[in-house]
Design a protein around this motif. Structure first.
Motif, PDB file in Angstrom:
ATOM      1  N   TYR A  89       0.834  -1.201   0.000  1.00  0.00           N
ATOM      2  CA  TYR A  89       0.000   0.000   0.000  1.00  0.00           C
ATOM      3  C   TYR A  89       0.872   1.255   0.000  1.00  0.00           C
ATOM      4  N   LEU A  90       1.938   1.205   0.775  1.00  0.00           N
ATOM      5  CA  LEU A  90       2.870   2.339   0.808  1.00  0.00           C
ATOM      6  C   LEU A  90       3.423   2.620  -0.591  1.00  0.00           C
ATOM      7  N   LYS A  91       3.832   1.572  -1.285  1.00  0.00           N
ATOM      8  CA  LYS A  91       4.447   1.728  -2.605  1.00  0.00           C
ATOM      9  C   LYS A  91       3.434   2.142  -3.665  1.00  0.00           C
ATOM     10  N   ALA A  92       2.262   1.521  -3.657  1.00  0.00           N
ATOM     11  CA  ALA A  92       1.283   1.746  -4.721  1.00  0.00           C
ATOM     12  C   ALA A  92       0.449   3.005  -4.529  1.00  0.00           C
ATOM     13  N   THR A  93       0.206   3.384  -3.278  1.00  0.00           N
ATOM     14  CA  THR A  93      -0.737   4.474  -3.012  1.00  0.00           C
ATOM     15  C   THR A  93      -0.112   5.663  -2.291  1.00  0.00           C
ATOM     16  N   VAL A  94       0.544   5.397  -1.172  1.00  0.00           N
ATOM     17  CA  VAL A  94       1.001   6.494  -0.322  1.00  0.00           C
ATOM     18  C   VAL A  94       2.150   7.277  -0.954  1.00  0.00           C
ATOM     19  N   LEU A  95       3.190   6.589  -1.394  1.00  0.00           N
ATOM     20  CA  LEU A  95       4.343   7.306  -1.947  1.00  0.00           C
ATOM     21  C   LEU A  95       3.990   8.103  -3.205  1.00  0.00           C
ATOM     22  N   PRO A  96       3.234   7.525  -4.149  1.00  0.00           N
ATOM     23  CA  PRO A  96       2.836   8.350  -5.313  1.00  0.00           C
ATOM     24  C   PRO A  96       2.042   9.602  -4.909  1.00  0.00           C
ATOM     25  N   GLN A  97       1.167   9.464  -3.905  1.00  0.00           N
ATOM     26  CA  GLN A  97       0.404  10.629  -3.461  1.00  0.00           C
ATOM     27  C   GLN A  97       1.321  11.668  -2.828  1.00  0.00           C
ATOM     28  N   LEU A  98       2.267  11.228  -2.008  1.00  0.00           N
ATOM     29  CA  LEU A  98       3.184  12.162  -1.371  1.00  0.00           C
ATOM     30  C   LEU A  98       4.072  12.857  -2.406  1.00  0.00           C
ATOM     31  N   MET A  99       4.410  12.154  -3.472  1.00  0.00           N
ATOM     32  CA  MET A  99       5.217  12.781  -4.525  1.00  0.00           C
ATOM     33  C   MET A  99       4.439  13.890  -5.230  1.00  0.00           C
ATOM     34  N   ARG A 100       3.138  13.740  -5.301  1.00  0.00           N
ATOM     35  CA  ARG A 100       2.319  14.812  -5.881  1.00  0.00           C
ATOM     36  C   ARG A 100       2.180  15.979  -4.902  1.00  0.00           C
ATOM     37  N   LEU A 101       1.898  15.656  -3.644  1.00  0.00           N
ATOM     38  CA  LEU A 101       1.655  16.695  -2.650  1.00  0.00           C
ATOM     39  C   LEU A 101       2.926  17.452  -2.273  1.00  0.00           C
ATOM     40  N   ASN A 102       4.054  16.771  -2.280  1.00  0.00           N
ATOM     41  CA  ASN A 102       5.318  17.365  -1.845  1.00  0.00           C
ATOM     42  C   ASN A 102       6.226  17.705  -3.019  1.00  0.00           C
ATOM     43  N   TYR A 122      14.432  -1.055   7.317  1.00  0.00           N
ATOM     44  CA  TYR A 122      15.101  -1.471   6.082  1.00  0.00           C
ATOM     45  C   TYR A 122      14.080  -1.895   5.024  1.00  0.00           C
ATOM     46  N   SER A 123      12.979  -2.497   5.446  1.00  0.00           N
ATOM     47  CA  SER A 123      11.899  -2.822   4.511  1.00  0.00           C
ATOM     48  C   SER A 123      11.302  -1.546   3.936  1.00  0.00           C
ATOM     49  N   LEU A 124      11.158  -0.524   4.786  1.00  0.00           N
ATOM     50  CA  LEU A 124      10.679   0.769   4.320  1.00  0.00           C
ATOM     51  C   LEU A 124      11.658   1.385   3.325  1.00  0.00           C
ATOM     52  N   ALA A 125      12.941   1.302   3.625  1.00  0.00           N
ATOM     53  CA  ALA A 125      13.957   1.875   2.741  1.00  0.00           C
ATOM     54  C   ALA A 125      13.951   1.189   1.374  1.00  0.00           C
ATOM     55  N   ILE A 126      13.822  -0.138   1.364  1.00  0.00           N
ATOM     56  CA  ILE A 126      13.754  -0.867   0.092  1.00  0.00           C
ATOM     57  C   ILE A 126      12.531  -0.424  -0.698  1.00  0.00           C
ATOM     58  N   THR A 127      11.403  -0.298  -0.008  1.00  0.00           N
ATOM     59  CA  THR A 127      10.167   0.136  -0.665  1.00  0.00           C
ATOM     60  C   THR A 127      10.337   1.513  -1.286  1.00  0.00           C
ATOM     61  N   VAL A 128      10.938   2.422  -0.539  1.00  0.00           N
ATOM     62  CA  VAL A 128      11.174   3.782  -1.048  1.00  0.00           C
ATOM     63  C   VAL A 128      12.098   3.759  -2.256  1.00  0.00           C
ATOM     64  N   LYS A 129      13.191   3.028  -2.145  1.00  0.00           N
ATOM     65  CA  LYS A 129      14.176   2.991  -3.229  1.00  0.00           C
ATOM     66  C   LYS A 129      13.579   2.421  -4.518  1.00  0.00           C
ATOM     67  N   GLU A 130      12.700   1.443  -4.374  1.00  0.00           N
ATOM     68  CA  GLU A 130      12.122   0.822  -5.558  1.00  0.00           C
ATOM     69  C   GLU A 130      10.955   1.628  -6.116  1.00  0.00           C
ATOM     70  N   ALA A 131      10.404   2.537  -5.318  1.00  0.00           N
ATOM     71  CA  ALA A 131       9.287   3.366  -5.784  1.00  0.00           C
ATOM     72  C   ALA A 131       9.742   4.730  -6.294  1.00  0.00           C
ATOM     73  N   ALA A 213       6.842  18.573  13.635  1.00  0.00           N
ATOM     74  CA  ALA A 213       5.571  18.391  12.948  1.00  0.00           C
ATOM     75  C   ALA A 213       5.799  18.337  11.438  1.00  0.00           C
ATOM     76  N   GLY A 214       4.886  17.668  10.762  1.00  0.00           N
ATOM     77  CA  GLY A 214       5.008  17.558   9.315  1.00  0.00           C
ATOM     78  C   GLY A 214       5.478  16.197   8.843  1.00  0.00           C
ATOM     79  N   VAL A 215       5.470  15.209   9.735  1.00  0.00           N
ATOM     80  CA  VAL A 215       5.825  13.838   9.345  1.00  0.00           C
ATOM     81  C   VAL A 215       4.763  13.312   8.378  1.00  0.00           C
ATOM     82  N   ASP A 216       5.199  12.627   7.339  1.00  0.00           N
ATOM     83  CA  ASP A 216       4.270  12.135   6.318  1.00  0.00           C
ATOM     84  C   ASP A 216       3.669  10.776   6.673  1.00  0.00           C
ATOM     85  N   VAL A 217       4.491   9.895   7.242  1.00  0.00           N
ATOM     86  CA  VAL A 217       4.056   8.522   7.500  1.00  0.00           C
ATOM     87  C   VAL A 217       4.641   8.055   8.827  1.00  0.00           C
ATOM     88  N   ILE A 218       3.827   7.409   9.640  1.00  0.00           N
ATOM     89  CA  ILE A 218       4.307   6.760  10.857  1.00  0.00           C
ATOM     90  C   ILE A 218       3.932   5.287  10.817  1.00  0.00           C
TER      91      ILE A 218
END
Length: 276
Positions: A89-102, A122-131, A213-218
């Motif tokens: 979900y992070l890769k398919a939905t959240v990161l693309p949305q954050l790239m638009r908003l930010n 590290y799983s988060l980092a891999i997800t980010v790097k691949e997205a 303040a201003g964290v995108d994802v927790i």
């Protein structure tokens, strides 16, 4: 049951009070045997004769032993890509949305709260790097925190046994980890590309937070199950305060914000979004 050290209900109640004060974790009565097993090791290592002696040592305010006490009690069960659907979900939905908003700032901030030995960040980092390919020039940072100083040290080093990474696809393992040789055979180390995304810090969720303040994802998964409802309410309220108005909160599969916080809306499968 025969025990090496006398361990009374009074001892357990004193320990339970200390754990609640220093970690926010509420130990139920069924945890009494677990507490004995874990702390009996400390008594042996310190050459103490009783839990009374150990509690007196803690009462003296020895910060080093208080840290060992907390490390002994806290549970650190984790794995790479645990609850896979969250990362999908992070890769398919959240990161693309954050790239638009930010798009203007090209920054994304993620917090792995209760990161244990590092598999989650590290799983988060891999997800980010691949997205988000490096060539796009995004500034992504992952803050990884835990109460336990031992697991923070493990995560910071980024070294794991082959057994710990067996569940990863071979292509992912090859791309993002170095295999050890010689004396390091049987071990892998997370690549510098992953490690550079992550800042590991020891942090008590019940204390002060060096988080703006201003964290995108927790990601705070399988953490609040150890807290009572009042502690959960305070924690989720603080999370809402530092998240952006439409930021995301991921919790564990057995956790819920139902009747705990009204500042988030459920998107599904234990993924929440802060309401403006």
């Amino acid at each position: 049951m025969s025990r090496e050290f006398e361990f009374t209900d009074k001892h357990f109640q004193q320990i339970r009070k200390l754990v609640l004060e220093h970690t926010g974790i509420h130990l139920s009565d069924i945890k009494m045997d677990m507490v004995y097993s874990r702390l009996a090791r400390r008594l042996r290592q310190l050459h103490l004769n009783s839990f009374t002696d150990y509690l007196e040592l803690l009462a003296q305010g020895d910060d080093g032993e208080l840290g060992n006490f907390v490390n002994s009690i806290t549970t650190n069960l984790t794995s790479f890509f645990r609850e896979q659907h969250h990362f999908e979900y992070l890769k398919a939905t959240v990161l693309p949305q954050l790239m638009r908003l930010n798009a203007a700032s090209k920054t994304i901030r993620i917090w792995s709260a209760g990161c244990s030995s590092g598999e989650e960040p590290y799983s988060l980092a891999i997800t980010v790097k691949e997205a988000i390919p490096d060539k796009l020039g995004w500034d992504v940072r992952i803050l990884a925190t835990d109460l336990d100083t031992n697991v923070i040290a493990t995560g910071s080093e980024g070294v794991y046994t082959l057994e710990r990474v067996n569940g990863l696809p071979p292509a992912v393992l090859k791309r993002w980890f170095y295999r050890g040789t010689g004396e390091r055979a049987g071990l892998v180390k997370a690549s510098s590309a992953l490690r550079d995304l992550i800042i590991f810090k020891q942090l008590n969720l019940m204390g002060d937070w060096p988080v703006k303040a201003g964290v995108d994802v927790i990601f705070c998964r399988n953490v609040v199950i150890y807290f009572d409802k009042d502690t959960q309410r305070r924690l989720f309220h603080r999370y809402a305060d530092i998240l952006r108005s439409d930021g995301y909160l991921f919790v564990g599969h057995s956790e819920t914000l139902y009747k705990v916080s009204e500042r988030f809306r459920l998107l599904g499968k234990t993924v929440y979004q802060r309401m403006a």
